[in-house]
Design an enzyme around this catalytic site. Sequence first.
Site, PDB file in Angstrom:
ATOM      1  N   ARG A 225      -4.175  -1.561   0.104  1.00 54.03           N
ATOM      2  CA  ARG A 225      -2.882  -1.638  -0.588  1.00 54.03           C
ATOM      3  C   ARG A 225      -2.540  -3.105  -0.792  1.00 54.03           C
ATOM      4  O   ARG A 225      -2.941  -3.966   0.014  1.00 54.03           O
ATOM      5  CB  ARG A 225      -1.772  -0.987   0.257  1.00 54.03           C
ATOM      6  CG  ARG A 225      -1.767   0.529   0.234  1.00 54.03           C
ATOM      7  CD  ARG A 225      -1.340   1.096  -1.112  1.00 54.03           C
ATOM      8  NE  ARG A 225      -1.370   2.546  -1.137  1.00 54.03           N
ATOM      9  CZ  ARG A 225      -2.350   3.286  -1.669  1.00 54.03           C
ATOM     10  NH1 ARG A 225      -3.405   2.711  -2.210  1.00 54.03           N
ATOM     11  NH2 ARG A 225      -2.280   4.602  -1.676  1.00 54.03           N
ATOM     12  N   HIS A 273      -5.823  -0.807 -10.056  1.00 55.49           N
ATOM     13  CA  HIS A 273      -5.782   0.340  -9.125  1.00 55.49           C
ATOM     14  C   HIS A 273      -6.642   1.504  -9.648  1.00 55.49           C
ATOM     15  O   HIS A 273      -6.156   2.621  -9.834  1.00 55.49           O
ATOM     16  CB  HIS A 273      -4.330   0.801  -8.895  1.00 55.49           C
ATOM     17  CG  HIS A 273      -4.164   1.557  -7.602  1.00 55.49           C
ATOM     18  ND1 HIS A 273      -3.061   1.464  -6.796  1.00 55.49           N
ATOM     19  CD2 HIS A 273      -4.983   2.443  -6.978  1.00 55.49           C
ATOM     20  CE1 HIS A 273      -3.194   2.245  -5.750  1.00 55.49           C
ATOM     21  NE2 HIS A 273      -4.364   2.854  -5.836  1.00 55.49           N
TER      22      HIS A 273
HETATM   23  N1  NAP Z   1      -7.566   1.616  -4.504  1.00 57.59           N
HETATM   24  C1  NAP Z   1      -7.726   2.909  -4.580  1.00 57.59           C
HETATM   25  O1  NAP Z   1      -8.004   3.472  -5.634  1.00 57.59           O
HETATM   26  C2  NAP Z   1      -7.597   3.736  -3.322  1.00 57.59           C
HETATM   27  C3  NAP Z   1      -8.014   5.078  -3.352  1.00 57.59           C
HETATM   28  C4  NAP Z   1      -7.955   5.805  -2.174  1.00 57.59           C
HETATM   29  C5  NAP Z   1      -7.490   5.229  -0.995  1.00 57.59           C
HETATM   30  N2  NAP Z   1      -7.079   3.924  -1.006  1.00 57.59           N
HETATM   31  C6  NAP Z   1      -6.577   3.288   0.209  1.00 57.59           C
HETATM   32  O2  NAP Z   1      -7.502   3.489   1.265  1.00 57.59           O
HETATM   33  C7  NAP Z   1      -6.765   3.770   2.447  1.00 57.59           C
HETATM   34  C8  NAP Z   1      -7.649   4.400   3.495  1.00 57.59           C
HETATM   35  O3  NAP Z   1      -7.841   5.757   3.190  1.00 57.59           O
HETATM   36  P1  NAP Z   1      -8.649   6.731   4.182  1.00 57.59           P
HETATM   37  O4  NAP Z   1      -8.449   8.106   3.631  1.00 57.59           O
HETATM   38  O5  NAP Z   1     -10.045   6.217   4.373  1.00 57.59           O
HETATM   39  O6  NAP Z   1      -7.814   6.535   5.532  1.00 57.59           O
HETATM   40  P2  NAP Z   1      -8.098   7.186   6.949  1.00 57.59           P
HETATM   41  O7  NAP Z   1      -9.150   8.252   6.855  1.00 57.59           O
HETATM   42  O8  NAP Z   1      -6.782   7.533   7.518  1.00 57.59           O
HETATM   43  O9  NAP Z   1      -8.761   6.004   7.791  1.00 57.59           O
HETATM   44  C9  NAP Z   1      -8.054   4.903   8.204  1.00 57.59           C
HETATM   45  C10 NAP Z   1      -8.965   3.980   9.012  1.00 57.59           C
HETATM   46  O10 NAP Z   1      -8.234   2.789   9.306  1.00 57.59           O
HETATM   47  C11 NAP Z   1      -8.216   2.579  10.709  1.00 57.59           C
HETATM   48  N3  NAP Z   1      -6.944   1.990  11.120  1.00 57.59           N
HETATM   49  C12 NAP Z   1      -5.695   2.437  10.872  1.00 57.59           C
HETATM   50  N4  NAP Z   1      -4.778   1.619  11.432  1.00 57.59           N
HETATM   51  C13 NAP Z   1      -5.479   0.644  12.046  1.00 57.59           C
HETATM   52  C14 NAP Z   1      -5.118  -0.487  12.809  1.00 57.59           C
HETATM   53  N5  NAP Z   1      -3.840  -0.789  13.063  1.00 57.59           N
HETATM   54  N6  NAP Z   1      -6.101  -1.272  13.295  1.00 57.59           N
HETATM   55  C15 NAP Z   1      -7.395  -0.970  13.070  1.00 57.59           C
HETATM   56  N7  NAP Z   1      -7.814   0.087  12.355  1.00 57.59           N
HETATM   57  C16 NAP Z   1      -6.870   0.877  11.849  1.00 57.59           C
HETATM   58  C17 NAP Z   1      -8.409   3.941  11.329  1.00 57.59           C
HETATM   59  O11 NAP Z   1      -8.907   3.780  12.646  1.00 57.59           O
HETATM   60  P3  NAP Z   1      -9.339   5.032  13.580  1.00 57.59           P
HETATM   61  O12 NAP Z   1     -10.577   5.579  12.933  1.00 57.59           O
HETATM   62  O13 NAP Z   1      -9.594   4.457  14.887  1.00 57.59           O
HETATM   63  O14 NAP Z   1      -8.173   5.979  13.505  1.00 57.59           O
HETATM   64  C18 NAP Z   1      -9.402   4.573  10.349  1.00 57.59           C
HETATM   65  O15 NAP Z   1     -10.713   4.162  10.651  1.00 57.59           O
HETATM   66  C19 NAP Z   1      -5.608   4.640   1.929  1.00 57.59           C
HETATM   67  O16 NAP Z   1      -4.531   4.685   2.837  1.00 57.59           O
HETATM   68  C20 NAP Z   1      -5.248   3.916   0.640  1.00 57.59           C
HETATM   69  O17 NAP Z   1      -4.320   2.895   0.941  1.00 57.59           O
HETATM   70  C21 NAP Z   1      -7.121   3.177  -2.146  1.00 57.59           C
END
Ligand code: NAP
Length: 300
Positions: A225, A273
């Site tokens: 983000r 995006h």
């Molecule tokens: N640009 C785009 O088109 C696009 C598209 C889709 C998503 N995104 C972005 O990608 C993000 C991630 O999506 P996702 O579905 O992969 O999320 P997710 O499955 O919830 O995974 C989040 C990861 O981040 C880690 N994490 C969270 N808080 C943390 C912290 N404080 N310190 C260290 N590690 C932390 C988590 O650790 P643990 O494994 O230990 O819980 C997990 O490995 C979305 O929230 C969105 O912002 C962007």
Amino acid sequence: VSVVAVSLPNQERLAWWVNHLAELLPDRRVLAANDVTDADAVDYAVVWMPPTGMIAGWPNVKAVISIGAGIDHITCDKEFPSGVPIIKTIGPDMTQRMREYIALHVLRFHRELPDLERSQKNSTWEQVFTPTAPNRNIGILGMGHFGKACALTLRDLGFNVSGWSRSGTAVAGIETYNSDGLEAFLAQTEILVCLLPLTDETSGILNAKLFEKLPAGAKVINVGRGQHLVEQDLLAALESGQISSAVLDVFTTEPLPKDHVFWTHEKITVTPHVASLIDPISGGKIIADNIGEFDRASIS
Ligand SMILES: NC(=O)c1ccc[n+]([C@@H]2O[C@H](COP(=O)([O-])OP(=O)(O)OC[C@H]3O[C@@H](n4cnc5c(N)ncnc54)[C@H](OP(=O)(O)O)[C@@H]3O)[C@@H](O)[C@H]2O)c1
């Protein structure tokens, strides 16, 4: 009748989603949020960037469904009622798109394409010798759904991949670090990919202190983000050479304002995006299925 309320800032897309979901959910009334007359009847909300307090105004809502993978656009609502589950929407096509986007930009950086493009502009024959993928260290911040998928894609291309997450959960062929291992993770990361969710803990994580811990000349790709990045710190790090190039897909203000310095910065690639957009057809089906599944789970 069960009411599914839909809210999106873009009115054209809103109408499309309302009609599409109405076809997929024939036993429910699907309404645009503004057309809801009985707030008590709303039991599901399907939203992208809902206005502050809107969900709190529907006291019987069972779950809120995000039209996308992030949920920060919902949790940023200070009046969001605690305890209401949020369901994010991820389809296989979104995972594939993210894998492609990350592979594209990592390979572009790895093979120094920006330098080659600059040489072409100057009609200069300047060969650049690059290491092979096993000798290139890629670091991924966030090893959740997307982070892990991209780490595996890059590993399969031969890169030396590390991942950082809260838990540091092991992934085959990837060196994983937990919260305490951030410094060690950064120290060996030549190309950094941010795939963290936006939370109070991760906001502003891409800042001067973090950039200093990377090897000089490291490259950054932010697809998490916009609020993960402290914009002035990136500009300073690009100026000093501590960071040599960046790819930014997400921004604090979207659309990125026309006069923003990022648009014309020679070391920044801006994409609007698009790393992994939700496909409305398959995404709609996933949302409809999730509502049905949530209902069945809450009855049993
Ligand atoms: N640009 C785009 O088109 C696009 C598209 C889709 C998503 N995104 C972005 O990608 C993000 C991630 O999506 P996702 O579905 O992969 O999320 P997710 O499955 O919830 O995974 C989040 C990861 O981040 C880690 N994490 C969270 N808080 C943390 C912290 N404080 N310190 C260290 N590690 C932390 C988590 O650790 P643990 O494994 O230990 O819980 C997990 O490995 C979305 O929230 C969105 O912002 C962007």
